[in-house]
Enzyme design. Structure first.
Site, PDB file in Angstrom:
ATOM      1  N   HIS A 260       0.568  12.546  -6.854  1.00 25.45           N
ATOM      2  CA  HIS A 260       0.216  11.576  -5.826  1.00 25.45           C
ATOM      3  C   HIS A 260       1.292  10.474  -5.732  1.00 25.45           C
ATOM      4  CE1 HIS A 260      -3.589  11.178  -3.434  1.00 25.45           C
ATOM      5  NE2 HIS A 260      -3.029  10.038  -3.086  1.00 25.45           N
TER       6      HIS A 260
ATOM      7  N   LYS B 214      -4.153  20.642  -4.280  1.00 30.56           N
ATOM      8  CA  LYS B 214      -3.108  19.619  -4.461  1.00 30.56           C
ATOM      9  C   LYS B 214      -3.476  18.695  -5.619  1.00 30.56           C
ATOM     10  CE  LYS B 214      -0.631  15.992  -1.861  1.00 30.56           C
ATOM     11  NZ  LYS B 214      -1.090  14.672  -2.260  1.00 30.56           N
TER      12      LYS B 214
ATOM     13  N   SER C 251      -3.715  13.978   6.889  1.00 29.42           N
ATOM     14  CA  SER C 251      -4.575  13.412   5.844  1.00 29.42           C
ATOM     15  C   SER C 251      -6.021  13.248   6.299  1.00 29.42           C
ATOM     16  CB  SER C 251      -4.020  12.044   5.443  1.00 29.42           C
ATOM     17  OG  SER C 251      -4.975  11.333   4.699  1.00 29.42           O
TER      18      SER C 251
ATOM     19  N   GLY D  99      -2.199   8.822   4.177  1.00 33.70           N
ATOM     20  CA  GLY D  99      -3.286   8.178   4.906  1.00 33.70           C
ATOM     21  C   GLY D  99      -2.870   6.830   5.472  1.00 33.70           C
TER      22      GLY D  99
ATOM     23  N   TYR E  82       0.826  -1.209   0.000  1.00 34.44           N
ATOM     24  CA  TYR E  82       0.000   0.000   0.000  1.00 34.44           C
ATOM     25  C   TYR E  82       0.860   1.260   0.000  1.00 34.44           C
ATOM     26  CZ  TYR E  82      -3.563   3.405   0.948  1.00 34.44           C
ATOM     27  OH  TYR E  82      -4.378   4.502   0.842  1.00 34.44           O
TER      28      TYR E  82
ATOM     29  N   ARG F 150      13.493  12.223  -2.504  1.00 35.08           N
ATOM     30  CA  ARG F 150      14.091  11.169  -1.674  1.00 35.08           C
ATOM     31  C   ARG F 150      15.276  11.655  -0.844  1.00 35.08           C
ATOM     32  NH1 ARG F 150       9.968   9.837  -2.467  1.00 35.08           N
ATOM     33  NH2 ARG F 150       9.099   7.950  -3.407  1.00 35.08           N
TER      34      ARG F 150
ATOM     35  N   ASP G  67       5.691  18.039  -4.704  1.00 39.67           N
ATOM     36  CA  ASP G  67       6.036  16.695  -4.218  1.00 39.67           C
ATOM     37  C   ASP G  67       6.035  15.680  -5.350  1.00 39.67           C
ATOM     38  OD1 ASP G  67       3.577  15.271  -4.590  1.00 39.67           O
ATOM     39  OD2 ASP G  67       2.892  15.685  -2.556  1.00 39.67           O
TER      40      ASP G  67
HETATM   41  C1  FNR Z   1      -0.345   9.248  -0.172  1.00 42.34           C
HETATM   42  N1  FNR Z   1      -0.735  10.476  -0.698  1.00 42.34           N
HETATM   43  C2  FNR Z   1      -1.863  11.088  -0.204  1.00 42.34           C
HETATM   44  N2  FNR Z   1      -2.220  12.313  -0.664  1.00 42.34           N
HETATM   45  C3  FNR Z   1      -3.298  12.945  -0.159  1.00 42.34           C
HETATM   46  O1  FNR Z   1      -3.595  14.058  -0.582  1.00 42.34           O
HETATM   47  N3  FNR Z   1      -4.035  12.355   0.834  1.00 42.34           N
HETATM   48  C4  FNR Z   1      -3.735  11.133   1.337  1.00 42.34           C
HETATM   49  O2  FNR Z   1      -4.403  10.625   2.220  1.00 42.34           O
HETATM   50  C5  FNR Z   1      -2.634  10.455   0.791  1.00 42.34           C
HETATM   51  N4  FNR Z   1      -2.290   9.211   1.237  1.00 42.34           N
HETATM   52  C6  FNR Z   1      -1.145   8.615   0.808  1.00 42.34           C
HETATM   53  C7  FNR Z   1      -0.763   7.406   1.355  1.00 42.34           C
HETATM   54  C8  FNR Z   1       0.425   6.824   0.972  1.00 42.34           C
HETATM   55  C9  FNR Z   1       0.850   5.544   1.590  1.00 42.34           C
HETATM   56  C10 FNR Z   1       1.245   7.449  -0.021  1.00 42.34           C
HETATM   57  C11 FNR Z   1       2.552   6.860  -0.424  1.00 42.34           C
HETATM   58  C12 FNR Z   1       0.855   8.642  -0.560  1.00 42.34           C
HETATM   59  C13 FNR Z   1       0.117  11.195  -1.664  1.00 42.34           C
HETATM   60  C14 FNR Z   1       1.147  12.040  -0.914  1.00 42.34           C
HETATM   61  O3  FNR Z   1       0.559  13.128  -0.257  1.00 42.34           O
HETATM   62  C15 FNR Z   1       2.245  12.596  -1.850  1.00 42.34           C
HETATM   63  O4  FNR Z   1       1.620  13.282  -2.897  1.00 42.34           O
HETATM   64  C16 FNR Z   1       3.121  11.474  -2.397  1.00 42.34           C
HETATM   65  O5  FNR Z   1       3.481  10.603  -1.354  1.00 42.34           O
HETATM   66  C17 FNR Z   1       4.371  12.032  -3.043  1.00 42.34           C
HETATM   67  O6  FNR Z   1       5.114  11.022  -3.644  1.00 42.34           O
HETATM   68  P1  FNR Z   1       6.429  10.375  -2.992  1.00 42.34           P
HETATM   69  O7  FNR Z   1       7.443  11.469  -2.858  1.00 42.34           O
HETATM   70  O8  FNR Z   1       6.025   9.797  -1.679  1.00 42.34           O
HETATM   71  O9  FNR Z   1       6.838   9.313  -3.950  1.00 42.34           O
END
Ligand code: FNR
Length: 442
Positions: free
Chosen positions: A339, A315, A139, A112, A57, A374, A370
């Site tokens: 995302h 976003k 979140s 989340g 996930y 890394r 975003d």
């Molecule tokens: C997310 N992302 C996300 N975005 C959002 O607006 N609400 C959310 O609840 C979530 N939940 C979520 C869960 C998980 C496990 C991941 C990996 C990502 C997206 C997050 O905010 C962000 O845009 C990304 O994680 C950016 O990508 P990288 O840098 O993690 O690869």
């Protein structure tokens, strides 16, 4: 416990020297960092710490995960010019964002269902972020109600991220709570009006929300609670269609217990009583019904203004025309994100889209960036391309999985330390000095 002492929140200055010194000093007595400083090793360690479902996930993306790869590849197309002999002995990471001077240009992205990574989930993240002066975007799918997250770190800066649900009353209620619980801004995520085609999750047939995970903002909300009660009443009144037959296996039983445990926010009772109540299961069903709104349009967004007086950041903006539209709609900020490659396979990588969005926004509102960040050098590149602040995503979830609050703190601190070093080695003493001339395009 970690080998590194928590940082003074105000003291982003000199963060790299202190971090290196702490790590190398601890090494003299044979202690190595519990949370790897290397992003690849960090992900591997998280994989070992997590269940197969949780890792899928968190780490997974849409389709063949080509957007995730493209997000990273976009960084490969930019290199930082080293610029020596410029006296960079004092460096300042401070950045203006949403009307405030912040110690650093870093933000935590909303993630989340962090209970999949650690039982303290958002509480741990909020504490770690606050200790470093980094704002935390909480979140809509968090594992703890926003009021509890505030209580865990009352001094921490928080933003609340909303998924626009099918119930406007619920949206309004969530935003009211966000404002009342001290959030500084609302982030409306626009790219998840349909859930992405997440191959890893589909192959494991696992979506955490169906187990009652990640719906704490909903089950703690009075409007949502009323929707659930209404559903149960209607189910009793009408001849409800027979539920599809589910094979009873140890996994089904475990899922049932989890749903009951999570649903105790609605029943006000313990797990045993909640197991007998229809409310927890109805909460999951109600959530699945209201969660996404594919019919949402730009016109609908105007309603958010009536629901909150907080600044609103959109976003999931990748196309420059949408950035212009966001400004027309009166947005107070634009968040460039795909995302993390979780929605479209072969999406435009965000770093490639950033310069055009920045140009279109023309400094009128902040641009958050975003997807694929890394390390600190990545943050520096995004800032040099015009981002106002940069959000960290998956890496902090990995830190959380490995070492809870301390793990998040180490990941964030390491990112800031590397940013500070990169800044200095690029011959800059402030974030504002990072610009296109700090980079060479490859
Ligand atoms: C997310 N992302 C996300 N975005 C959002 O607006 N609400 C959310 O609840 C979530 N939940 C979520 C869960 C998980 C496990 C991941 C990996 C990502 C997206 C997050 O905010 C962000 O845009 C990304 O994680 C950016 O990508 P990288 O840098 O993690 O690869």
């Amino acid at each position: 416990m970690s080998n590194v002492a928590p940082l003074d929140p105000a003291a982003a200055r000199g963060i790299s020297r202190r971090t290196q010194s702490d790590i190398y000093r601890a090494g003299i007595s044979g202690t190595r960092p519990r949370v790897s400083v290397d992003p690849v090793a960090l992900e591997h360690a998280a994989r070992r710490a997590l269940s197969a479902e949780a890792f899928a996930y968190i780490a997974g993306g849409a389709g063949a995960e080509r957007t995730m790869a493209a997000n990273r590849a976009a960084f490969e197309r930019h290199q930082v010019w080293p610029r020596p002999l410029r006296d960079v002995s004092t460096r300042d990471l401070a950045t203006d964002f949403l009307g405030m001077r912040r110690p650093t240009p870093l933000l935590l992205a909303p993630l989340g269902v962090m209970e999949m990574a650690h039982k303290e989930a958002d509480l741990a993240v909020a504490r770690a972020a606050a200790s470093l002066g980094v704002p935390y975007t909480l979140s809509n799918q968090a594992s703890f109600p926003m009021e509890q997250v505030r209580d865990a770190a009352p001094d921490g800066a928080r933003l609340f991220q909303l998924y626009w649900s099918a119930s406007d009353e619920l949206n309004a209620s969530l935003l009211r709570r966000a404002e009342a619980s001290g959030c500084q801004a609302i982030v409306i995520t626009l790219d998840t009006h349909l859930l992405g085609w997440r191959t890893r999750d589909l192959d494991l047939a696992y979506l955490p929300f169906t187990r009652g995970l990640g719906i704490a903002q909903y089950t703690s909300d009075p409007v949502f609670q009323e929707l659930v009660r209404g559903r149960v009443r209607r189910g009793r009144d009408a001849a409800a269609p027979a539920a599809p037959k589910v094979r009873v296996t140890p996994k089904t039983v475990k899922a049932g217990v989890t749903i009951a445990r999570k649903g105790s926010a609605l029943t006000g009772a313990g797990v045993r009583e909640s197991l007998r109540s229809p409310l927890p299961r109805a909460a999951v069903e109600t959530f699945l019904d209201v969660f996404s709104t594919p019919a949402l349009t730009w016109d609908d967004l105007a309603k958010a203004r009536e629901w909150t007086s907080l600044p609103i950041i959109l976003k999931g903006i990748v196309h420059p025309d949408d950035a212009a539209r966001a400004l027309d709609a009166g947005a107070d900020g634009v968040w460039v994100s795909n995302h993390g490659g979780r929605q479209i396979d072969r999406s435009v990588p965000t770093l490639d889209a950033l310069p055009a969005v920045v140009e279109r926004v023309g400094g009128r509102v902040p641009v958050v960036f975003d997807s694929g960040v890394r390390g600190g050098a990545d943050v520096a590149i995004a800032l040099a391309l015009g981002a106002t602040v940069v959000a960290l995503g998956r890496p902090y979830a990995y830190g959380l999985a490995i070492a809870g609050e301390e793990g998040v703190r180490e990941v964030v601190r390491n990112t800031l330390a590397e940013l500070d070093i990169t800044l200095g080695l690029a011959g800059c003493t402030s974030i504002a000095e990072l610009g296109r001339d700090s980079l060479r395009a490859v």
